[in-house]
Design a protein around this motif. Sequence first.
Motif, PDB file in Angstrom:
ATOM      1  N   GLU A 352       0.853  -1.184  -0.051  1.00 40.73           N
ATOM      2  CA  GLU A 352       0.014   0.054  -0.100  1.00 40.73           C
ATOM      3  C   GLU A 352       0.743   0.954  -0.078  1.00 40.73           C
ATOM      4  OE1 GLU A 352      -4.125  -0.987   2.259  1.00 40.73           O
ATOM      5  OE2 GLU A 352      -2.475  -0.595   3.595  1.00 40.73           O
ATOM      6  N   LYS A 353       2.016   0.968  -0.518  1.00 40.60           N
ATOM      7  CA  LYS A 353       3.081   2.326  -0.351  1.00 40.60           C
ATOM      8  C   LYS A 353       2.513   3.689  -1.192  1.00 40.60           C
ATOM      9  CE  LYS A 353       6.365  -0.323  -2.191  1.00 40.60           C
ATOM     10  NZ  LYS A 353       7.607  -0.583  -2.789  1.00 40.60           N
ATOM     11  N   ASP A 354       1.560   3.134  -2.048  1.00 38.30           N
ATOM     12  CA  ASP A 354       1.252   4.664  -2.571  1.00 38.30           C
ATOM     13  C   ASP A 354      -0.301   4.905  -2.376  1.00 38.30           C
ATOM     14  OD1 ASP A 354      -0.542   2.864  -4.139  1.00 38.30           O
ATOM     15  OD2 ASP A 354      -0.158   3.343  -6.274  1.00 38.30           O
ATOM     16  N   GLY A 355      -0.667   4.320  -1.204  1.00 35.18           N
ATOM     17  CA  GLY A 355      -2.086   4.599  -0.649  1.00 35.18           C
ATOM     18  C   GLY A 355      -2.981   3.558  -0.838  1.00 35.18           C
ATOM     19  N   TYR A 356      -2.900   2.663  -2.067  1.00 35.35           N
ATOM     20  CA  TYR A 356      -3.705   1.536  -2.192  1.00 35.35           C
ATOM     21  C   TYR A 356      -2.930   0.347  -2.594  1.00 35.35           C
ATOM     22  CZ  TYR A 356      -7.296   5.162  -3.001  1.00 35.35           C
ATOM     23  OH  TYR A 356      -8.376   6.001  -2.826  1.00 35.35           O
ATOM     24  N   ALA A 357      -3.717  -0.806  -2.352  1.00 39.83           N
ATOM     25  CA  ALA A 357      -2.850  -2.094  -2.462  1.00 39.83           C
ATOM     26  C   ALA A 357      -2.725  -2.318  -3.892  1.00 39.83           C
ATOM     27  CB  ALA A 357      -3.730  -3.358  -1.646  1.00 39.83           C
ATOM     28  N   HIS A 358      -1.594  -2.429  -4.228  1.00 40.23           N
ATOM     29  CA  HIS A 358      -1.183  -2.694  -5.613  1.00 40.23           C
ATOM     30  C   HIS A 358      -0.030  -3.716  -5.716  1.00 40.23           C
ATOM     31  CE1 HIS A 358      -3.523   0.174  -7.713  1.00 40.23           C
ATOM     32  NE2 HIS A 358      -3.326   1.109  -7.020  1.00 40.23           N
ATOM     33  N   LEU A 359       0.164  -4.270  -6.798  1.00 38.26           N
ATOM     34  CA  LEU A 359       0.925  -5.361  -7.215  1.00 38.26           C
ATOM     35  C   LEU A 359       2.405  -4.867  -7.534  1.00 38.26           C
ATOM     36  CD1 LEU A 359       1.441  -8.492  -7.795  1.00 38.26           C
ATOM     37  CD2 LEU A 359       0.486  -8.096 -10.073  1.00 38.26           C
ATOM     38  N   TYR A 360       3.441  -5.351  -7.183  1.00 38.20           N
ATOM     39  CA  TYR A 360       4.558  -5.002  -7.433  1.00 38.20           C
ATOM     40  C   TYR A 360       5.345  -6.252  -7.838  1.00 38.20           C
ATOM     41  CZ  TYR A 360       3.724  -0.442  -5.340  1.00 38.20           C
ATOM     42  OH  TYR A 360       3.189   0.780  -4.974  1.00 38.20           O
ATOM     43  N   TRP A 361       6.370  -6.127  -8.870  1.00 36.79           N
ATOM     44  CA  TRP A 361       7.203  -7.257  -9.499  1.00 36.79           C
ATOM     45  C   TRP A 361       8.860  -6.893  -9.020  1.00 36.79           C
ATOM     46  CZ3 TRP A 361       6.063 -11.785 -10.514  1.00 36.79           C
ATOM     47  CH2 TRP A 361       6.753 -12.483 -11.524  1.00 36.79           C
ATOM     48  N   TYR A 362       9.478  -7.929  -8.454  1.00 37.95           N
ATOM     49  CA  TYR A 362      10.588  -7.777  -8.132  1.00 37.95           C
ATOM     50  C   TYR A 362      11.385  -8.775  -8.529  1.00 37.95           C
ATOM     51  CZ  TYR A 362       9.539  -4.418  -4.258  1.00 37.95           C
ATOM     52  OH  TYR A 362       9.078  -3.206  -3.600  1.00 37.95           O
ATOM     53  N   SER A 363      12.921  -8.515  -8.788  1.00 38.46           N
ATOM     54  CA  SER A 363      13.869  -9.473  -9.131  1.00 38.46           C
ATOM     55  C   SER A 363      14.277 -10.408  -7.659  1.00 38.46           C
ATOM     56  CB  SER A 363      15.166  -8.898  -9.643  1.00 38.46           C
ATOM     57  OG  SER A 363      15.956  -8.467  -8.459  1.00 38.46           O
ATOM     58  N   LYS A 374      -1.757   0.246 -10.878  1.00 40.92           N
ATOM     59  CA  LYS A 374      -1.755   1.713 -10.063  1.00 40.92           C
ATOM     60  C   LYS A 374      -2.904   2.294 -10.418  1.00 40.92           C
ATOM     61  CE  LYS A 374       1.320   6.064 -10.025  1.00 40.92           C
ATOM     62  NZ  LYS A 374       1.620   5.603  -8.633  1.00 40.92           N
ATOM     63  N   GLY A 375      -3.606   2.809  -9.283  1.00 43.43           N
ATOM     64  CA  GLY A 375      -4.628   3.677  -9.571  1.00 43.43           C
ATOM     65  C   GLY A 375      -5.517   3.921  -7.936  1.00 43.43           C
ATOM     66  N   ASN A 376      -6.570   4.669  -7.859  1.00 43.41           N
ATOM     67  CA  ASN A 376      -7.383   4.571  -6.688  1.00 43.41           C
ATOM     68  C   ASN A 376      -8.223   3.427  -6.766  1.00 43.41           C
ATOM     69  OD1 ASN A 376      -5.923   6.945  -6.415  1.00 43.41           O
ATOM     70  ND2 ASN A 376      -7.793   8.351  -6.942  1.00 43.41           N
ATOM     71  N   TYR A 377      -7.704   2.185  -6.421  1.00 45.92           N
ATOM     72  CA  TYR A 377      -8.613   0.981  -6.472  1.00 45.92           C
ATOM     73  C   TYR A 377      -7.580  -0.057  -5.535  1.00 45.92           C
ATOM     74  CZ  TYR A 377      -6.161  -0.505 -10.534  1.00 45.92           C
ATOM     75  OH  TYR A 377      -5.048  -1.013 -11.385  1.00 45.92           O
ATOM     76  N   GLU A 378      -8.170  -1.277  -4.894  1.00 49.61           N
ATOM     77  CA  GLU A 378      -7.257  -2.053  -4.360  1.00 49.61           C
ATOM     78  C   GLU A 378      -7.051  -3.354  -5.348  1.00 49.61           C
ATOM     79  OE1 GLU A 378      -8.481  -0.717  -0.133  1.00 49.61           O
ATOM     80  OE2 GLU A 378      -9.095  -2.686  -0.767  1.00 49.61           O
TER      81      GLU A 378
END
Length: 735
Positions: A352-363, A374-378
């Motif tokens: 939730e680092k940008d305020g909403y629960a979003h998917l991040y992709w890491y090595s 990204k956006g105003n949704y979860e």
Amino acid sequence: MKRLSIILLFCLLGMTTFAQGSKTLDLKEITSGKFRPEGIQGVVPMADGEHYTQMNTDGTQIVKYSFKTGQQVEVLFDVTKARECTFKKIDGYAFSPDESKLLIRTETQPIYRHSYTAVHYLYTIKRNLVEKLSDGGPQQAPVFSPDGNMVAFVRDNNIFLVKILYGNSESQVTEDGKINEVLNGIPDWVYEEEFSFSRALEFSPDNTMLAFIRFDESKVPSYSFPLFAGQAPHYSELENYPGAYTYKYPKTGETNSKVSVHTFDIKSKVTRKMKLPLDTDGYIPRIRFTKNTNKLAIMTLNRHQNRFDMYFGDPRSTICKLILRDESPYYINENIFDNIVFYTEHFSFISEKDGYAHLYWYSMGGNLVKQVTKGNYEVKRFIGWDSISNTFYYESNEESPLRQAVYKIDKKGTKTKLSEKIGTNAAIFSTSMRYYMNTYSSLQTPTIITLNDNNGKVLKTLVTNDKLKTTLAEYNLPQKEFFRFKTSQGTELNGWMIKPASFSTSKKYPVLMYQYSGPGSQEVVDKWGIGGDRGGIGWDAYMASKGYLVICVDGRGTGGRGAEFAKCTYLNLGVKEAQDQVETAKYMAEQPYVDKTRIGIWGWSFGGYMTVMSMSEGTPVFKAGAAVAAVTDWKYYDTIYGERYMRTPQENAEGYKAGSAFTRAANLNGRLLLVHGMADDNVHFQNCAEYSECLVQADKQFDMQIYTNRNHGIYGGNTRFHLFTRLTEFFLTNL
């Protein structure tokens, strides 16, 4: 302009309507589950990416189906045909990784919310042969090795290892396990309840190592509750002298289990302790091997639960390297752990680092590759990644906080909504990501289950619930619809309303408010169910048929609307939530079809707590309320949940005081019914007993219904029918 906005009863999202018959709802039929929709349970996608399996409803067969056609392909296991099968039904099963064997579960005995013991059997599919896993007694948390040649499990808090290639020879891995002192490979009560898992035991990808979490709960305070002989079930040994159940339960501010991660070398039998830089009071909510044997993922939280760290540990050298850190000004949500999926070179993460629960992709080195959504949704759940097409699949509420849909994003960043129907959708994908089973319902539509391809095309409809619709058409059902209003503080809140079938704006109706209101929860969502648990026709619908308007509003602190809305109650649980329920009652009192002198409220668990808090908020708007299995003071609740939202009583004395029903007892307004199970291992009966004493000393009259030997769910035998009859009679009398 009016202080509150005009209600949007008919145009905001729709209304539940069915052809109306003449039958009236019967409470016995409701509590028996007559109106629950048909579903599909226990779907297990197979490794070939083309099939899934499911146990039949009577527990006698495991059947293989095609993801493409929905047709039955073969029966993998049948109790009547398997060789040397000594049991008549099964409770569950798990495949070995190569799917040549099954681990079959029988004689299941529940422990807590997720955990159980059971007698397990090995079944070799080609040989059609059943063999007992162990003769040493029931097992807990069994897991296959990746090559399928070993099974590790827990018995009496110790880990055991069965080697299938050596005649199912059994060896003991740990020796120090002891009830209420040390647990190996399984979580303690509070970890299981609040971090939602029941096994802390993993094999390495190369089959050479076991990794496990050890819980030393010897210094955790104990809690005991009485057990009586009872009737459903009956304990004959307790007929003359009651017994007691004692277990370790850390209340807010108290000592937690001391946790550590260990590895066991299967060949050399050497046990090592991982050199994990964990705070002395930190948590380890998950361990999981990556695709690399030398990288054991160890997930940790500090006690405040506002810092998440993930380490990769080498199980032999025991060295741990920090790979990922995520921090929050409030707290980290507990649903992130199982949304971390490891691939060969990457892993997924929800933040939730940008305020909403979003998917991040890491090595796998811990470097951020990209933010996928990204956006105003979860993003509600990460489903999976297709490595061939570089496509991500997930569920989110992008359309509305009240709805959920299935999406994919391809390598170019193009987003496609896969689920076509508007409402609540959830997907189970095949391992190849080529097909998925979609479960859908909406306010108007009972559950529909379809098989789809990964472009969303419907291949086969498996469940329509047409039979249920036919049954419902025989009844004169109430109608359910959404509304939204603005509080005096300017916050827009979402709600639903169930109206009596004969509703008329020219009449005045009593109002019964239902809510849960817990952090991140949502009761107001676009899925089917008229006032009932598990998506059926429930008690709230029954009360609507008795002439009540039944209302539910998700106040501040609930989910679906981003971190700030959900976490604005941080350190002050119960205050804003109660204000919003009072605001709801005041709003309903302004409606011309509402009898403002007859507004009631009820809830279960956090909802029971909120009932008491709202009736004691200081605004006398509720005539009656029922609090079932309610927390009454956060000093009585567990460390992980209570401190996640409130920190400790020592750190946040004012917050605990403001959020206590005790300090508000003198302000209680309206007739109150307290309901509790004496064997509630989650919200202890202590909450009810001590609060009732507060009311006595404050000279507040109240009603109480206690259930012997019943846990947080308050069920067994005739208990549910009795409970809802009691609630019905209470509100008919007092509202």
